[in-house]
Design a protein around this motif. Structure first.
Motif, short mmCIF file in Angstrom:
data_model
loop_
_atom_site.label_atom_id
_atom_site.label_comp_id
_atom_site.label_asym_id
_atom_site.label_seq_id
_atom_site.Cartn_x
_atom_site.Cartn_y
_atom_site.Cartn_z
N ASN A 217 0.81 -1.22 0.00
CA ASN A 217 0.00 0.00 0.00
C ASN A 217 0.84 1.28 0.00
O ASN A 217 0.48 2.27 0.63
N LEU A 325 -15.08 7.70 -4.04
CA LEU A 325 -14.01 6.97 -3.39
C LEU A 325 -14.30 5.47 -3.41
O LEU A 325 -15.46 5.06 -3.38
N PRO A 329 -10.12 0.70 1.02
CA PRO A 329 -9.06 1.70 0.93
C PRO A 329 -7.88 1.27 0.07
O PRO A 329 -7.26 2.10 -0.60
N GLU A 330 -7.56 -0.04 0.03
CA GLU A 330 -6.45 -0.49 -0.81
C GLU A 330 -6.68 -0.18 -2.28
O GLU A 330 -5.72 -0.02 -3.04
N TYR A 332 -7.70 2.50 -3.49
CA TYR A 332 -7.20 3.85 -3.77
C TYR A 332 -5.80 3.77 -4.35
O TYR A 332 -5.46 4.47 -5.32
N ILE A 363 -8.72 5.68 4.11
CA ILE A 363 -7.59 5.85 3.20
C ILE A 363 -6.44 6.55 3.92
O ILE A 363 -5.27 6.18 3.79
#
Length: 448
Positions: A217, A325, A329-330, A332, A363
């Motif tokens: 990440n 979005l 979150p990964e 992103y 995020i």
């Protein structure tokens, strides 16, 4: 270090030289020698790091160094299998391997859904050494007995994390059951190594070597991140405003649902912006046309879902905009990884409404820092966005700005209703359409 020092065949080196490949990337420098030595490999690599050559060059070298002995009846079974999550990525990998193998003879074909089976059946009947496939359509061929995987000597799982996210784990296990267990080399490439991937690797790999070229990440330092707060109902107008500032800049815009991407692309077209949408409901021909037009500059804006964008590979894409979005979150990191490549500067912009505040906090936590927050004159949200806690024990607004008070005052009675009614939700309940990632529901097997 040079490609010559890795021990590659002269025919492959000649093709690489013609494509101006002079020095291997970190993933290539670490993975190629291990793969050439016959090791199983767990390789951590983000999109855009050169991973296709990292597994493709050793694969081609193996095939040309140990040619198949044709059976008496002329049958030719595939010897190498590359599994990919999407049609676009399958085509991209096939094109890349054909380029690397320009001066060697390695019959190959692609197998994916969304198109008729006749061409695929013809290629399999003629006989190929290499098959690049999406799991869903490959299962169809297995059920029809039109493909024999009993001769596979090398297996590559490309973007394994994405295949698991898309619900392909049962299909992958069915495919693995058809492969020989002995004398098979397996190369698994993934941006992340969550527990399901490690468990899968332990099931079918033999003492794999581990290669990780970048921490999980991480994002390139050539990318500028910016967050624009906006009321949900004005996101379209703000997007149009940003695009109009320089209409010549190629921009990849991410939406969350297939229907939402179609509507957004139509809105941009009607507003005078050359735009196209790409997602899983589009036919393969339509997707390839849209991608080709975008790469050629005939379309300036490509609106895509996370799944469809996995095959988009453009060397110098200047800008990525998150219209919505991602739910995870990964993703992103996967999205913005398409800009700022090979040392070039890139821009990652996110349009964030109150409904997105929780996703933005996730995020920020994943990246270990707050993204820069910048209000756009004329688009300052009427409802102040309550960012909440960026991390435990704090109440900070991204970008170091002061957070709004937790105890909000009641709006003035004279204020218009929409000033405190909250922004309209976009695409609610439709996120499962892309990748089968439902909240609390079962994953459906997508067509590949």
């Amino acid at each position: 270090m040079s490609f010559e020092s890795l021990g590659l065949a002269p025919a492959l080196l000649r093709a690489l030289q013609e494509q101006d490949y002079t020095q291997p990337t970190p993933i290539q420098a670490q993975a190629i020698p291990l793969a050439l030595d016959g090791h199983d490999l767990l390789a951590g690599a983000q999109t855009g790091t050169g991973k296709t050559a990292a597994f493709g060059l050793p694969l081609l070298q193996y095939l040309i160094n140990s040619p198949q002995e044709v059976a008496p009846r002329g049958g030719r079974k595939p010897r190498a299998l590359v599994l990919t999550p999407t049609r676009e990525l399958a085509v991209q990998v096939h094109d890349s391997l054909r380029g690397y193998g320009k001066y060697v003879r390695v019959p190959s074909t692609t197998i994916y859904g969304g198109v008729g089976m006749n061409n695929q059946l013809d290629a399999l009947r003629r006989g190929v050494d290499l098959v690049i496939a999406c799991p869903g359509r490959l299962i169809d061929h297995i059920e029809r007995r039109s493909v024999d995987l009993s001769g596979i000597e090398i297996l590559v799982l490309d973007e394994a994390d994405r295949m698991l996210d898309m619900g392909f784990l049962p299909s992958i296990k069915r495919i693995l059951a058809k492969l020989p267990k002995q004398n098979r080399q397996t190369l698994l490439f993934s941006a992340t190594f969550a527990e399901p991937i490690r468990a899968l690797a332990m099931e079918f790999m033999r003492n794999p070597q581990h290669v990780q070229v970048t921490p999980s990440n991480t994002v390139a330092d050539t990318i500028t991140h910016r967050v624009h707060p906006v009321d949900g109902g004005r996101k379209r107008d703000l997007l149009l405003h940003l695009l109009a500032a320089d209409s010549r800049v190629q921009t990849l815009v991410f939406g969350r649902t297939k229907h939402g991407c179609d509507k957004l692309a139509m809105f941009l077209e009607k507003s005078g912006v050359k735009a196209a949408a790409i997602h899983g409901n589009k036919s393969q021909g339509a997707r390839l046309r849209a991608l080709g037009d975008f790469k050629a500059g005939r379309v300036n804006v490509l609106v895509a879902t996370d799944i469809a964008a996995r095959g988009i590979d453009i060397d110098q894409l200047p800008r990525v905009i998150n219209f919505e979005l991602p739910m995870v979150p990964e993703d992103y990191v996967h999205r913005i990884g398409r800009t700022g490549r090979a040392g070039s500067q890139g821009e990652a912009i996110s349009l964030v409404a109150q409904d997105d505040a929780k996703l933005l906090r996730q995020i920020n936590r994943m990246l270990g820092r707050d993204l820069d927050l910048k209000e756009v004159p004329g688009f300052i949200p009427q409802v102040p966005i309550r960012w909440g806690n960026s991390h435990a024990g704090s109440d900070e607004r991204p970008g170091g700005q002061k957070a709004p008070r937790k105890q909000g005052r009641r709006p003035h009675p004279a204020a218009p209703r929409h000033a405190h009614a909250g922004p309209k939700k976009h695409g609610g309940g439709q996120s499962r359409q892309d990748g089968g990632r439902g909240r609390g529901g079962q994953r459906q097997r997508p067509s590949a």
